[in-house]
Design a protein around this motif. Structure first.
Motif, mmCIF file in Angstrom:
data_model
loop_
_atom_site.group_PDB
_atom_site.id
_atom_site.type_symbol
_atom_site.label_atom_id
_atom_site.label_comp_id
_atom_site.label_asym_id
_atom_site.label_seq_id
_atom_site.Cartn_x
_atom_site.Cartn_y
_atom_site.Cartn_z
ATOM 1 N N ILE A 181 42.039 -24.606 31.435
ATOM 2 C CA ILE A 181 41.509 -23.283 31.767
ATOM 3 C C ILE A 181 40.465 -22.893 30.730
ATOM 4 C CG2 ILE A 181 42.070 -20.821 32.009
ATOM 5 C CD1 ILE A 181 44.854 -21.615 32.909
ATOM 6 N N PRO A 182 39.255 -22.476 31.140
ATOM 7 C CA PRO A 182 38.256 -22.026 30.159
ATOM 8 C C PRO A 182 38.789 -20.884 29.305
ATOM 9 C CG PRO A 182 37.274 -22.295 32.332
ATOM 10 C CD PRO A 182 38.750 -22.434 32.520
ATOM 11 N N ASN A 183 38.572 -20.936 28.004
ATOM 12 C CA ASN A 183 39.063 -19.945 27.028
ATOM 13 C C ASN A 183 40.587 -19.912 26.914
ATOM 14 O OD1 ASN A 183 36.434 -19.119 26.412
ATOM 15 N ND2 ASN A 183 36.436 -17.628 28.075
ATOM 16 N N LYS A 184 41.231 -20.849 27.546
ATOM 17 C CA LYS A 184 42.680 -21.088 27.413
ATOM 18 C C LYS A 184 43.502 -19.809 27.577
ATOM 19 C CE LYS A 184 41.860 -25.229 24.665
ATOM 20 N NZ LYS A 184 42.151 -26.139 25.784
ATOM 21 N N TRP A 185 44.347 -19.480 26.591
ATOM 22 C CA TRP A 185 45.285 -18.351 26.715
ATOM 23 C C TRP A 185 44.573 -17.013 26.861
ATOM 24 C CZ3 TRP A 185 49.976 -19.968 27.743
ATOM 25 C CH2 TRP A 185 50.432 -21.177 27.204
ATOM 26 N N PHE A 186 43.374 -16.881 26.275
ATOM 27 C CA PHE A 186 42.660 -15.601 26.302
ATOM 28 C C PHE A 186 42.155 -15.251 27.708
ATOM 29 C CE2 PHE A 186 42.151 -17.288 21.979
ATOM 30 C CZ PHE A 186 42.698 -16.250 21.258
ATOM 31 N N ASN A 187 42.085 -16.230 28.599
ATOM 32 C CA ASN A 187 41.564 -15.985 29.940
ATOM 33 C C ASN A 187 42.664 -15.717 30.967
ATOM 34 O OD1 ASN A 187 39.484 -15.682 31.800
ATOM 35 N ND2 ASN A 187 39.449 -17.843 32.349
ATOM 36 N N ILE A 188 43.919 -15.668 30.541
ATOM 37 C CA ILE A 188 45.023 -15.438 31.477
ATOM 38 C C ILE A 188 45.281 -13.938 31.605
ATOM 39 C CG2 ILE A 188 47.480 -15.799 31.911
ATOM 40 C CD1 ILE A 188 47.268 -18.494 30.618
ATOM 41 N N GLN A 189 45.242 -13.440 32.843
ATOM 42 C CA GLN A 189 45.483 -12.024 33.140
ATOM 43 C C GLN A 189 46.953 -11.752 33.449
ATOM 44 O OE1 GLN A 189 42.860 -9.424 33.457
ATOM 45 N NE2 GLN A 189 44.740 -8.250 33.183
ATOM 46 N N ALA A 190 47.580 -12.674 34.194
ATOM 47 C CA ALA A 190 48.976 -12.478 34.587
ATOM 48 C C ALA A 190 49.574 -13.801 35.037
ATOM 49 C CB ALA A 190 49.088 -11.444 35.705
ATOM 50 N N VAL A 191 50.910 -13.862 34.999
ATOM 51 C CA VAL A 191 51.649 -15.039 35.466
ATOM 52 C C VAL A 191 52.768 -14.545 36.384
ATOM 53 C CG1 VAL A 191 52.944 -17.106 34.811
ATOM 54 C CG2 VAL A 191 51.172 -16.225 33.272
#
Length: 322
Positions: free
Chosen positions: A224-234
């Motif tokens: 995922i581009p920018n890894k953890w910083f690009n995750i909004q929700a799971v």
């Protein structure tokens, strides 16, 4: 490629207890749904982890899936029906691969080997492709034929997320290649902001689902581009259930809306659009001024006209007197 665990999660505020409660609730819901519908078939429902991203990846769609190692495989490698697509020439080249597969213990779990030529001719119709998709649990493919497969297998494979998994047939340990491919879950990269990953079935217990979910999430973030910083929700869900949140964060930019003026503002904007949409009236044609009469010419004309009228009147009187 090692299997990751809960300790590898780098999301601020990630709560393992919340994950456990959501997993247990989803399994309970699926169980109640089966009991209420009195299903005759004992097929397990697939459970997905949904990852929502803040920003859309600036990459095109990739038909080659990314393998994610999980501790508990989604299918039994020895009990699953596995089909292998290979390169051939006029329907004969795949026989060499069949001989290699036959030498493996229990044929490496491969039930069927299909050449590209046969796939193109025998499974040309939509109905034939749909039946082929239903016949097998897992589809593997020689990585050299992956670019030509999307057009040959049709939409059914993509709808069911049964896209062929690439393996290297030139590898010395072909059995290990097949085993790892069948025991992994997969990330299908697209150009959207949502990613669906299979993490188990309703036949798993809560602990198995929990471990698979953490392993898949920790591995997927590397792609995922920018890894953890690009995750909004799971989230976690089945194909038919609502998505249960496991973790969420606020959007980066939040705009405030004033409820008291929002209605008036919307009305004003709508009115403005209507006014702008009205066609403009055509401009009135310019009036052309009459030419000015030169001084000294207008009176004589009027006087001449008056004299002519007097002469005509005199003649009429003279005729009348006679």
């Amino acid at each position: 490629m090692s299997i990751k665990a809960a300790a590898d999660i780098k999301l601020s505020g990630w709560n393992g207890d919340q994950v456990g409660r959501a997993v247990s609730s989803l399994l309970t819901y699926v169980g109640k749904q089966k009991d209420s519908t009195n299903e005759m078939f004992d097929d397990d429902e697939t459970i997905y982890m949904l990852i929502a991203l803040k920003k859309m990846p600036m990459v095109g769609r990739k038909d080659k899936p990314v393998a994610l190692r999980i501790p508990h495989p989604l299918v039994d490698v020895h009990g699953a029906e596995v089909c292998l697509f290979v390169k051939d020439h006029d329907g004969t080249g795949h026989k060499e691969v069949k001989k290699r597969v036959d030498k493996l213990e229990k044929r490496g779990g491969i039930n069927k080997v299909i050449g590209i030529h046969k796939l193109r001719t025998k499974y040309e119709s939509f109905e034939a492709k749909r039946k082929l998709c239903k016949m097998y649990d897992i589809f593997l493919a020689d990585d050299s034929v992956m670019p030509s497969l999307p057009k040959l297998i049709g939409k059914s494979f993509f709808k069911k997320k049964k896209q062929p998994i690439p393996i290297n047939l030139k590898s010395k340990d072909l059995a290990a290649q097949i085993r790892i491919a069948c025991s992994s879950t997969y990330l299908f990269q697209n150009s959207g902001t949502c990613m669906n990953i299979k993490v188990g079935t309703s036949g798993f217990n809560a602990e198995q689902l929990d471990q698979n979910l953490h392993a898949a999430l920790s591995s997927a973030v590397d792609h995922i581009p920018n890894k953890w910083f690009n995750i909004q929700a799971v989230y976690i869900k089945t194909a038919e259930s609502v998505a249960l949140p496991l973790w969420q964060c606020l959007p980066e930019s939040v705009s405030r809306i004033d409820a008291s003026t929002s209605g008036a503002t919307d009305a004003a904007k709508a009115k403005k659009k209507v006014v702008e949409a009205k066609p403009a009236k055509p401009a009135a044609p310019e009036k052309v001024a009459a030419p000015k009469v030169p001084a000294g010419t207008q009176r004589p004309k009027v006087a001449a006209k008056g004299k002519a009228m007097k002469k005509t009147g005199a003649k009429k009187k003279a005729k009348a007197a006679k």
